[in-house]
Design an enzyme around this catalytic site. Structure first.
Site, short mmCIF file in Angstrom:
data_model
loop_
_atom_site.label_atom_id
_atom_site.label_comp_id
_atom_site.label_asym_id
_atom_site.label_seq_id
_atom_site.Cartn_x
_atom_site.Cartn_y
_atom_site.Cartn_z
N LYS A 167 0.84 -1.21 0.00
CA LYS A 167 0.00 0.00 0.00
C LYS A 167 0.87 1.25 0.00
O LYS A 167 1.93 1.28 0.64
CB LYS A 167 -0.91 -0.04 1.23
CG LYS A 167 -1.98 1.07 1.28
CD LYS A 167 -2.85 0.91 2.52
CE LYS A 167 -3.96 1.95 2.59
NZ LYS A 167 -4.81 1.78 3.79
N SER B 27 -9.71 -0.78 7.20
CA SER B 27 -9.20 -0.62 5.83
C SER B 27 -8.54 -1.83 5.21
O SER B 27 -8.22 -1.80 4.03
CB SER B 27 -8.22 0.55 5.77
OG SER B 27 -8.93 1.74 5.69
N SER C 112 -9.71 1.60 3.02
CA SER C 112 -8.91 2.43 2.15
C SER C 112 -7.84 1.66 1.37
O SER C 112 -7.28 2.20 0.42
CB SER C 112 -8.22 3.54 2.96
OG SER C 112 -7.32 2.97 3.90
N1 GLN Z 1 -12.89 3.94 6.61
C1 GLN Z 1 -12.24 4.32 7.83
C2 GLN Z 1 -11.79 5.76 7.72
O1 GLN Z 1 -12.03 6.35 6.74
C3 GLN Z 1 -11.11 3.42 8.13
C4 GLN Z 1 -9.90 3.76 7.38
C5 GLN Z 1 -8.73 2.91 7.73
O2 GLN Z 1 -8.83 1.86 8.38
N2 GLN Z 1 -7.58 3.41 7.36
O3 GLN Z 1 -11.22 6.30 8.62
#
Ligand code: GLN
Length: 465
Positions: free
Chosen positions: A58, A157, A133
């Protein structure tokens, strides 16, 4: 040699095979857009358990030789002068890091639509999102470019995109994997996580990156058990005998999509058949997790993202004086969601509001953590829940930020409590994968992987019949 053995499949998926698949799926108007940068010259050093195995990372995890942009314009072209410990460990095990994967900007999002470099498409249905994400990493594995990839988790994410793409995703215990070189979003919640095409492959990836690191003060000095052994196939008909699996009733509300509830019930039935005892349990503060997360995460993000001011990293906007340079760099460098979080975080931390929001959120977070501890202390070894309340939605379908936040309703709790959790495929709805989630006590990854591997094996046997 057994062609269905995931370790064998992993060894036979070569770097050349990865590039062939990459060339088929990445580019073009219908392309996945899963990668932001690649290293065609990357070679493994030949030794170790991942010798010659292609992996993807990532883009918020620092790598040498390729940019680390976090899916943001503000870090366009930025190349880190050092490498993340997790990446260093993958390379030391022989893995070949073929590229950096697309993501929601600074890991804020649940659909990958917040990337400054365009959304990622779900390989199973190109009109749909892969989740977020870490959507690029999930899509890369689901499309068969790589079989192991790194992601990051702050609130779901890795697990949510794993569920949307029909693969395995693990969020380890807070402190289990070094975060040295992971770009900070919300430091009390951030983890490096692992995707795999199967439970065994995800377990192997985790085993390689896990363990104490003196470069990360929050990394735990706790021995790592053999996680690959935990995920090995078994000949035992009741491999989970003696295991107690809790079914937290708050994760199965009446409003839950009946088809998702049905897939979970079927998975729980499988777990019973494998010898586990399934017990209803209660985690009463679950409903507060989303509001609590969306106070704590933006608060920490507003502080962590203050460093992107055009001085030290990435892009700098032209301006006549220092303050307008800061302002222009930040307003043009950050997208809408990141800006929203910074504003929200600054607000909840400001004098007069700190006690009302941040402090109260921390108190509820302690309660969430305590409820997990109580359930695990009552003789429950693992919890089983749905990973997400929906299957993959269409690109552009969810435009309301709050509705998007609800995508993490079943995942943020594990981040708040720092416990390990994972998602694995438990069937489909109209051809789209459904994810089932295991959660375990702190450092209980091995138990979780053992149950996940047995469940995966049961599904595979069912399919072969
Ligand atoms: N969707 C969550 C957020 O936007 C989790 C994101 C993540 O785990 N990085 O914060």
């Amino acid at each position: 040699m057994n062609a269905t053995d995931p370790f064998v499949r992993l060894q036979t998926h070569t770097v050349e095979a990865a590039w062939r698949r990459y060339d088929e799926v990445q580019a073009g108007p219908e392309g996945l857009n899963a990668f932001l940068a690649v290293d065609r010259a990357a070679r493994g050093d030949g030794a170790g358990v991942l010798a010659g195995v292609p992996v993807a990372v990532k883009d918020n995890i620092a790598t040498l030789g390729m940019p680390t942009t976090c899916g943001s314009r503000v870090l366009d072209g930025y190349v880190s002068p050092f490498e993340a410990t997790a990446v260093r460990r993958l390379r030391a095990a022989g893995a070949v890091v073929i590229g950096k994967t697309n993501m929601d900007e600074f890991a804020m999002g649940s659909s990958n639509e917040n990337s400054a470099y365009g959304p990622v498409r779900n390989p199973l249905d190109r009109e749909r999102v892969p989740g977020g994400s870490s959507g690029g990493s999930a899509a890369a594995v689901a499309a068969g470019v790589v079989r192991i990839a790194l992601g990051s988790e702050t609130g779901g994410s890795v697990r949510q995109p794993a569920a949307f793409c029909g693969i395995v995703g693990i969020k380890p215990t807070y402190g289990r994997v070094s975060r040295y070189g992971l770009v900070a979003y919300a430091s009390s919640l951030d983890n490096v996580g692992v995707f795999g095409a199967s439970v065994a492959e995800a377990a192997l990836g985790l085993h390689v990156v896990a363990g104490h690191d003196r470069f990360d003060a929050t990394s735990a000095d706790v021995p790592v058990p053999d996680l690959t052994a935990a995920a090995r196939p078994t000949a035992d008909a009741r491999p989970l005998a003696g295991l107690v699996v809790g079914r937290p009733v708050e994760y199965f509300p009446a409003s839950l999509d009946a088809r998702i509830a049905e897939r979970c019930d079927a998975a729980l039935q499988q777990l019973r058949a494998l010898g586990a005892e399934v017990r209803d349990v209660s985690l009463p503060s679950t409903g507060l997790a989303i509001p609590v997360y969306y106070i704590i995460a933006p608060a920490e993000a507003s502080s962590n993202l203050a460093r992107y001011d055009g001085v030290r990293y990435g892009v700098r906007a032209a301006a006549d004086d220092l303050n307008s340079m800061y302002e222009r760099t930040r307003s043009s460098g950050f997208g809408d969601e990141v800006t929203r979080r910074i504003l929200l975080g600054t607000y909840v931390l400001s004098a007069g509001y700190y006690d009302a929001y941040y402090k109260r959120a921390q108190a509820v977070r302690a309660l969430v953590t305590q409820e997990f501890a109580q359930v695990f202390a009552s003789g429950v070894d693992l919890l089983f829940t749905p990973t997400a309340p929906t299957t993959a939605f269409r690109l552009g379908e969810v435009s309301d930020p709050y509705e998007m936040y609800l995508s993490d309703i079943f995942t943020v709790t594990a981040n708040l409590a720092g416990i390990p959790a994972m998602s694995q495929p438990i069937g489909t709805i109209d051809g789209l994968p459904v994810g089932g989630q295991f959660m375990a006590p702190h450092f209980g990854e091995a138990t979780m992987l053992r149950a996940a591997a047995a469940l995966e094996q049961a599904y595979a046997a069912e399919e072969a019949r």
